[in-house]
Write a protein that holds these residues in place. Structure first.
Motif, short mmCIF file in Angstrom:
data_model
loop_
_atom_site.label_atom_id
_atom_site.label_comp_id
_atom_site.label_asym_id
_atom_site.label_seq_id
_atom_site.Cartn_x
_atom_site.Cartn_y
_atom_site.Cartn_z
N LEU A 193 -24.81 -55.88 32.18
CA LEU A 193 -24.56 -57.26 32.59
C LEU A 193 -25.78 -57.86 33.28
O LEU A 193 -26.10 -59.04 33.07
N LEU A 194 -26.46 -57.07 34.09
CA LEU A 194 -27.68 -57.56 34.74
C LEU A 194 -28.77 -57.81 33.69
O LEU A 194 -29.51 -58.79 33.79
N THR A 236 -27.87 -61.03 32.00
CA THR A 236 -28.22 -62.17 32.86
C THR A 236 -29.69 -62.52 32.73
O THR A 236 -30.06 -63.69 32.61
N ASN A 237 -30.54 -61.49 32.74
CA ASN A 237 -31.98 -61.73 32.58
C ASN A 237 -32.29 -62.31 31.20
O ASN A 237 -33.07 -63.26 31.07
N GLY A 286 -31.09 -65.97 30.97
CA GLY A 286 -31.93 -66.84 31.80
C GLY A 286 -33.29 -67.10 31.18
O GLY A 286 -33.74 -68.26 31.11
N LEU A 311 -36.74 -63.56 38.55
CA LEU A 311 -35.89 -62.57 37.91
C LEU A 311 -36.59 -61.21 37.83
O LEU A 311 -35.96 -60.17 38.06
#
Length: 319
Positions: free
Chosen positions: A150-151, A154-155, A158, A202
Motif C-alpha cells: 500500500l505504501l 501510494t508512492n 503520487g 515521498l
C-alpha cells in the motif's frame, strides 16, 4: 541522440546505455543472460518456499514477496531494454512511459519496506525469541506485507499523477534507458516545482522511514549478538541474518550512490544495478548463503529422486 520520428505523435525516444553497435550486441547478450537468471532464480525461490513446509515461516514469507517484487520490477524494465539494443530507434509511447513510472515507483518503495519488515523479523527472532511466535503471527505478517504494498502504491500514484500534469513540448529525447521520474521532470517545459517537492518528500518519507527501521533493527541485533558469550553462539546468531544484511547493503548502497551521483552517466550505471542486477542477486544470495534454503532444496531433490525411483520400480513390476 536518436530523434523522435515525426510521423509517430505521442512517442518519445530513449538515449539508452550506448550508441556503439558492438557494445549494444555485447550488452544484449549480457543482459539477456542476467534476465534469464533473474526469472529462473526468483521463480525457483518462490516455488521452493511454497513447496517446502520447513520454509513456511515469517522470514520466508517476506522473502517470497521480495522475489515476486524483483520478478515484476525486472520484467517492467529489462525486456524493453533488450528490445532497444536491437532497435535502430528506441521509441517509447506516452502510455508506456506512464506505465513504467507507475510500476517502478510502486515496486521500488515496496521492496524497501519489505527489507525493513525482514529486518524487524530478524530483530524479533534474535532479540526477543520468546515473543517471536506471538509477535510475528501469520496475521501480523500479512498486515506488514499488505502495508508495504500500500505504501508502494501510494508512492506510485503520487508520482504518476505528478507526471501526468507535466508538458513536454520541445525535445522528446529522454536521457535514460527507461522512463524514470527524474529525467522526465528535467525534460518537461512546464513548472516542475511541485513535482520536485513531491519527489523529494515521498523519497525522503518512505526511504528514511524504511531505512530507519533497518538501521535500528540491526543496531539492536548487533548489540545482542555481541553480548553472547560463546563464539559458536555469535556465529549462529549472525548466520540467521547474514543473507538479509547482504541484500540490504546492496539496496541501500545503490540508493546512497544515486544520492551522491555526479552525472547522468553515473545515474544510468546506478540504475542498471537496481533495475537489472539486484533482482538477480537477491535470490542468489539467499540460495547460496542460507543453509535453510540449501537444506530445503536438498530435501525436495531427494524426495523427487525417491518418487522417480518408486515410479520406475512400480512400472517395472507391472511390465
Amino acid at each position: 541522440q536518436l530523434r523522435r520520428n515525426p510521423s509517430k505523435e505521442g512517442r518519445s525516444s530513449l538515449t539508452g546505455l550506448t550508441d556503439d553497435p558492438g557494445a549494444q550486441a555485447a550488452l544484449f547478450l549480457l543482459f539477456l543472460l542476467i534476465y534469464t537468471v533473474t526469472i529462473l532464480a526468483n521463480l525457483g525461490m518462490l516455488a521452493l518456499i511454497v513447496a517446502s513446509p520447513r520454509l513456511h515461516t515469517p522470514m520466508y514469507y517476506f522473502l517470497g514477496n521480495l522475489a515476486f517484487v524483483d520478478l515484476c520490477s525486472s520484467t517492467a524494465i529489462t525486456p524493453k531494454l533488450l528490445a532497444d539494443f536491437v532497435s535502430e530507434k528506441k521509441l517509447v509511447t506516452y502510455a508506456g512511459c506512464v506505465a513504467q513510472v507507475f510500476i517502478f515507483d510502486i515496486l521500488g518503495v515496496t521492496e524497501g519496506f519489505l527489507l525493513a519488515m525482514m529486518a524487524y523479523d530478524r530483530y524479533m527472532a534474535i532479540c526477543h525469541p520468546l515473543l517471536y511466535s506471538v509477535t510475528m503471527s501469520p496475521k501480523c505478517c500479512f498486515q506488514l506485507v499488505t502495508c508495504s504494498y500500500l505504501l508502494g502504491l501510494t508512492n506510485g500514484v503520487g508520482q504518476t499523477i505528478g507526471m501526468l500534469r507535466l508538458s513536454f513540448c520541445s525535445s522528446r529525447v529522454i536521457d535514460h534507458f527507461f522512463c524514470d521520474i527524474s529525467p522526465l521532470i528535467s525534460l518537461s517545459t512546464s513548472d516542475t516545482t511541485l513535482n520536485q517537492i513531491m519527489l523529494r518528500t515521498l523519497a525522503s518519507l518512505f526511504g528514511v522511514s524504511s531505512g530507519l527501521v533497518v538501521l535500528l533493527s540491526y543496531i539492536a541485533i548487533i548489540s545482542t549478538i555481541l553480548s553472547i558469550r560463546s563464539a559458536e553462539g555469535k556465529c549462529k546468531a549472525f548466520s540467521t541474518c547474514a543473507s538479509h544484511l547482504a541484500v540490504v547493503s546492496i539496496f541501500y548502497g545503490t540508493a546512497i550512490f544515486m544520492y551522491l551521483k555526479a552525472s547522468s552517466r553515473d545515474d544510468k550505471r546506478a540504475a542498471v544495478l537496481y533495475t537489472v542486477v539486484t533482482p538477480m542477486l537477491n535470490p542468489l544470495i539467499y540460495s547460496l548463503r542460507n543453509q535453510e534454503v540449501k537444506e530445503a532444496l536438498r530435501r525436495l531433490t531427494k524426495m523427487r529422486r525417491s518418487c522417480s525411483a518408486s515410479e520406475s520400480s512400480f512400472v517395472s513390476r507391472e511390465s
